[in-house]
Enzyme design. Structure first.
Site, PDB file in Angstrom:
ATOM      1  N   SER A 127      22.643  10.146   6.285  1.00  0.00           N
ATOM      2  CA  SER A 127      23.359   8.874   6.159  1.00  0.00           C
ATOM      3  C   SER A 127      24.563   8.850   7.081  1.00  0.00           C
ATOM      4  O   SER A 127      25.183   9.891   7.333  1.00  0.00           O
ATOM      5  CB  SER A 127      23.818   8.730   4.705  1.00  0.00           C
ATOM      6  OG  SER A 127      24.758   7.685   4.584  1.00  0.00           O
ATOM      7  N   TYR A 152      27.792  12.297  -3.647  1.00  0.00           N
ATOM      8  CA  TYR A 152      26.600  11.814  -2.943  1.00  0.00           C
ATOM      9  C   TYR A 152      26.699  12.122  -1.451  1.00  0.00           C
ATOM     10  O   TYR A 152      25.795  12.717  -0.850  1.00  0.00           O
ATOM     11  CB  TYR A 152      26.414  10.304  -3.148  1.00  0.00           C
ATOM     12  CG  TYR A 152      25.512   9.690  -2.103  1.00  0.00           C
ATOM     13  CD1 TYR A 152      24.131   9.862  -2.160  1.00  0.00           C
ATOM     14  CD2 TYR A 152      26.047   8.989  -1.012  1.00  0.00           C
ATOM     15  CE1 TYR A 152      23.310   9.350  -1.159  1.00  0.00           C
ATOM     16  CE2 TYR A 152      25.241   8.473  -0.025  1.00  0.00           C
ATOM     17  CZ  TYR A 152      23.875   8.650  -0.090  1.00  0.00           C
ATOM     18  OH  TYR A 152      23.077   8.156   0.896  1.00  0.00           O
ATOM     19  N   LYS A 156      24.532  14.910   1.330  1.00  0.00           N
ATOM     20  CA  LYS A 156      23.909  14.660   2.638  1.00  0.00           C
ATOM     21  C   LYS A 156      24.435  15.653   3.675  1.00  0.00           C
ATOM     22  O   LYS A 156      23.681  16.159   4.501  1.00  0.00           O
ATOM     23  CB  LYS A 156      24.164  13.214   3.076  1.00  0.00           C
ATOM     24  CG  LYS A 156      23.460  12.170   2.201  1.00  0.00           C
ATOM     25  CD  LYS A 156      21.949  12.351   2.230  1.00  0.00           C
ATOM     26  CE  LYS A 156      21.218  11.475   1.232  1.00  0.00           C
ATOM     27  NZ  LYS A 156      19.784  11.812   1.104  1.00  0.00           N
TER      28      LYS A 156
HETATM   29  C1  UD1 Z   1      27.008   2.443   0.528  1.00  0.00           C
HETATM   30  C2  UD1 Z   1      27.560   3.815   0.323  1.00  0.00           C
HETATM   31  C3  UD1 Z   1      26.924   4.756   1.303  1.00  0.00           C
HETATM   32  C4  UD1 Z   1      25.425   4.760   1.100  1.00  0.00           C
HETATM   33  C5  UD1 Z   1      24.879   3.357   1.219  1.00  0.00           C
HETATM   34  C6  UD1 Z   1      23.448   3.342   0.773  1.00  0.00           C
HETATM   35  C7  UD1 Z   1      29.824   3.478  -0.601  1.00  0.00           C
HETATM   36  C8  UD1 Z   1      31.277   3.669  -0.363  1.00  0.00           C
HETATM   37  N1  UD1 Z   1      29.014   3.815   0.420  1.00  0.00           N
HETATM   38  O1  UD1 Z   1      27.363   2.044   1.857  1.00  0.00           O
HETATM   39  O2  UD1 Z   1      27.420   6.057   1.138  1.00  0.00           O
HETATM   40  O3  UD1 Z   1      24.810   5.585   2.051  1.00  0.00           O
HETATM   41  O4  UD1 Z   1      25.604   2.471   0.371  1.00  0.00           O
HETATM   42  O5  UD1 Z   1      22.864   2.111   1.067  1.00  0.00           O
HETATM   43  O6  UD1 Z   1      29.399   3.050  -1.654  1.00  0.00           O
HETATM   44  N2  UD1 Z   1      30.394  -5.381  -0.562  1.00  0.00           N
HETATM   45  C9  UD1 Z   1      30.995  -6.508  -1.116  1.00  0.00           C
HETATM   46  N3  UD1 Z   1      30.564  -6.914  -2.356  1.00  0.00           N
HETATM   47  C10 UD1 Z   1      29.572  -6.273  -3.055  1.00  0.00           C
HETATM   48  C11 UD1 Z   1      28.976  -5.129  -2.480  1.00  0.00           C
HETATM   49  C12 UD1 Z   1      29.414  -4.699  -1.230  1.00  0.00           C
HETATM   50  O7  UD1 Z   1      31.872  -7.116  -0.516  1.00  0.00           O
HETATM   51  O8  UD1 Z   1      29.255  -6.702  -4.172  1.00  0.00           O
HETATM   52  C13 UD1 Z   1      30.821  -4.935   0.777  1.00  0.00           C
HETATM   53  C14 UD1 Z   1      31.357  -3.513   0.805  1.00  0.00           C
HETATM   54  O9  UD1 Z   1      32.724  -3.482   0.560  1.00  0.00           O
HETATM   55  C15 UD1 Z   1      30.984  -3.088   2.248  1.00  0.00           C
HETATM   56  C16 UD1 Z   1      29.711  -3.875   2.547  1.00  0.00           C
HETATM   57  O10 UD1 Z   1      29.697  -4.950   1.607  1.00  0.00           O
HETATM   58  O11 UD1 Z   1      31.983  -3.517   3.138  1.00  0.00           O
HETATM   59  C17 UD1 Z   1      28.463  -3.055   2.389  1.00  0.00           C
HETATM   60  O12 UD1 Z   1      28.497  -2.420   1.112  1.00  0.00           O
HETATM   61  P1  UD1 Z   1      27.246  -1.581   0.546  1.00  0.00           P
HETATM   62  O13 UD1 Z   1      25.999  -2.377   0.675  1.00  0.00           O
HETATM   63  O14 UD1 Z   1      27.610  -1.065  -0.792  1.00  0.00           O
HETATM   64  O15 UD1 Z   1      27.096  -0.386   1.593  1.00  0.00           O
HETATM   65  P2  UD1 Z   1      28.170   0.710   2.065  1.00  0.00           P
HETATM   66  O16 UD1 Z   1      29.360   0.727   1.218  1.00  0.00           O
HETATM   67  O17 UD1 Z   1      28.366   0.524   3.530  1.00  0.00           O
END
Ligand code: UD1
Length: 340
Positions: A127, A152, A156
């Site tokens: 990842s 997690y 990795k």
């Molecule tokens: C997350 C994990 C990462 C993992 C990946 C798996 C964290 C900190 N990181 O990545 O380790 O490998 O998922 O797919 O959890 N967001 C919102 N609202 C929401 C959900 C997300 O604004 O309800 C934003 C988050 O702040 C981020 C972006 O959307 O900026 C993507 O979030 P997400 O899909 O959870 O992925 P990551 O955080 O990048």
């Protein structure tokens, strides 16, 4: 004779799309999955798309005796693509030992069996989380590994180290770790897609469930990041493109084209999109409005992440073909199908 490939976690989100890609290329697939975060109906979806029902065994890879028994019965496996793992960042903070057991013990048992049965080819799901908050963008494979922000993420990093040491000790062992950026979307047929358990933690499933009325409103985690629109930036890659990268990586191993017997590749699109861009694109390609509100930042989130994908392009001859818009359309079609 067809080449037989073991796909662990083959009923999961990325695993199922990779099984489809493998079968479409003529590989024989055997899936191991413990159904802890997947559904047996995915087997039907794979069969509908490819016309072939993959072999399937419901095994928990933490059960070493069962793993040994499985490999005793399948002496013809030529390669392993290892997806089976737990992946919820928040849960891993609450239950670190479960994460280390699920993600590390199982990896060790598989590698031991590979030694024992002389299976040479191994692909590991890593990842971009290993890079933490990057010092510069886009991120190349040479970027430093940062201290993990969660158990997690640590699994990795440790997983990659275990494979690197194994490759050093056994020159005949061939391995590739693929560092995924943010996988999204679903198969364009909508026969398979992402099946999050409970309240989704990731952005796209939360977006599609909000559009479907399952969730009232999407929370945007922070609009005060140092980015053009203030929301965080990620490299979102269509799961069908991601699946494809496993097939080309596997073929590099099977055809002995590696430069070293452990290699690492970034698998992303090379483009970053902000949370607001995702919301706007989702609304536009699907012709609807999303309920959302801006809330505070989520702990542990980094500002901007996107991949330099030139190494994968040069060495694997692979690059993402589908757009973020394609992925948002396919994700919505899939959501509509499962929420009926
Ligand atoms: C997350 C994990 C990462 C993992 C990946 C798996 C964290 C900190 N990181 O990545 O380790 O490998 O998922 O797919 O959890 N967001 C919102 N609202 C929401 C959900 C997300 O604004 O309800 C934003 C988050 O702040 C981020 C972006 O959307 O900026 C993507 O979030 P997400 O899909 O959870 O992925 P990551 O955080 O990048």
């Amino acid at each position: 004779m067809k080449t037989k490939i073991l796909v662990t976690g083959g009923l999961g989100f990325i695993g199922s799309h990779t099984v489809v890609a493998l079968q479409e290329k003529g590989y024989d697939v055997v899936i191991i999955d413990n159904l802890s975060n997947s559904d047996i109906s995915v087997l039907e979806g794979i069969t509908k798309i490819t016309g072939v029902r993959p072999e399937f065994e419901a095994i928990d890879l933490r059960d070493k005796a069962k793993v040994i028994d499985f490999f005793n019965r399948h002496s013809d496996i030529k390669g392993i693509i290892h997806f089976a793992a737990s992946k919820a960042v928040g849960e891993s903070v609450q239950k670190p030992l479960l994460y280390y057991e699920n993600n590390i013990n199982t990896l060790i048992y598989l590698l031991q069996q590979m030694q024992d049965k002389e299976i040479r080819n191994f692909i590991f799901s890593s990842s971009c989380t290993v890079y933490g908050e990057p010092d510069s963008l886009p991120i190349t494979e040479a970027a430093p590994i940062k201290p993990a922000l969660s158990p997690y993420g640590n699994t990795k990093q440790i997983g990659e180290e275990i494979i690197r040491d194994t490759a050093k000790a056994y020159p005949e062992f061939n391995s590739i770790a693929l560092r995924y950026f943010n996988p999204i979307g679903a198969h364009p047929t909508a026969y398979i897609g992402e099946l999050p358990l409970g309240v989704p933690q990731n952005l796209i499933p939360f977006v599609t469930q909000t559009a479907a009325g399952i969730r009232q409103e999407l929370s945007v985690f922070g609009d005060d990041y140092p980015t053009p629109d203030g929301t965080a930036i990620r490299d979102y890659i269509h799961v069908v493109d991601l699946a494809e990268s496993h097939v080309v990586a596997l073929e590099r191993l099977l055809n002995n084209r590696q430069k070293a017997n452990f290699e690492v590749f970034n698998i992303g699109t090379g483009r970053g999109s902000s949370v607001m861009e995702i919301i706007k694109s989702f609304e536009k390609v699907n012709g609807l409005k999303l309920n959302y509100k801006i809330v505070g930042r989520r702990e542990g989130d980094v500002t901007s992440v996107w991949a330099d994908t030139s190494l994968a392009e040069k060495e694997l001859g692979w690059k993402a073909r589908l757009s973020m818009e394609d992925a948002l359309r396919d994700a919505w079609h899939w959501q509509q199908k499962i929420s009926k």
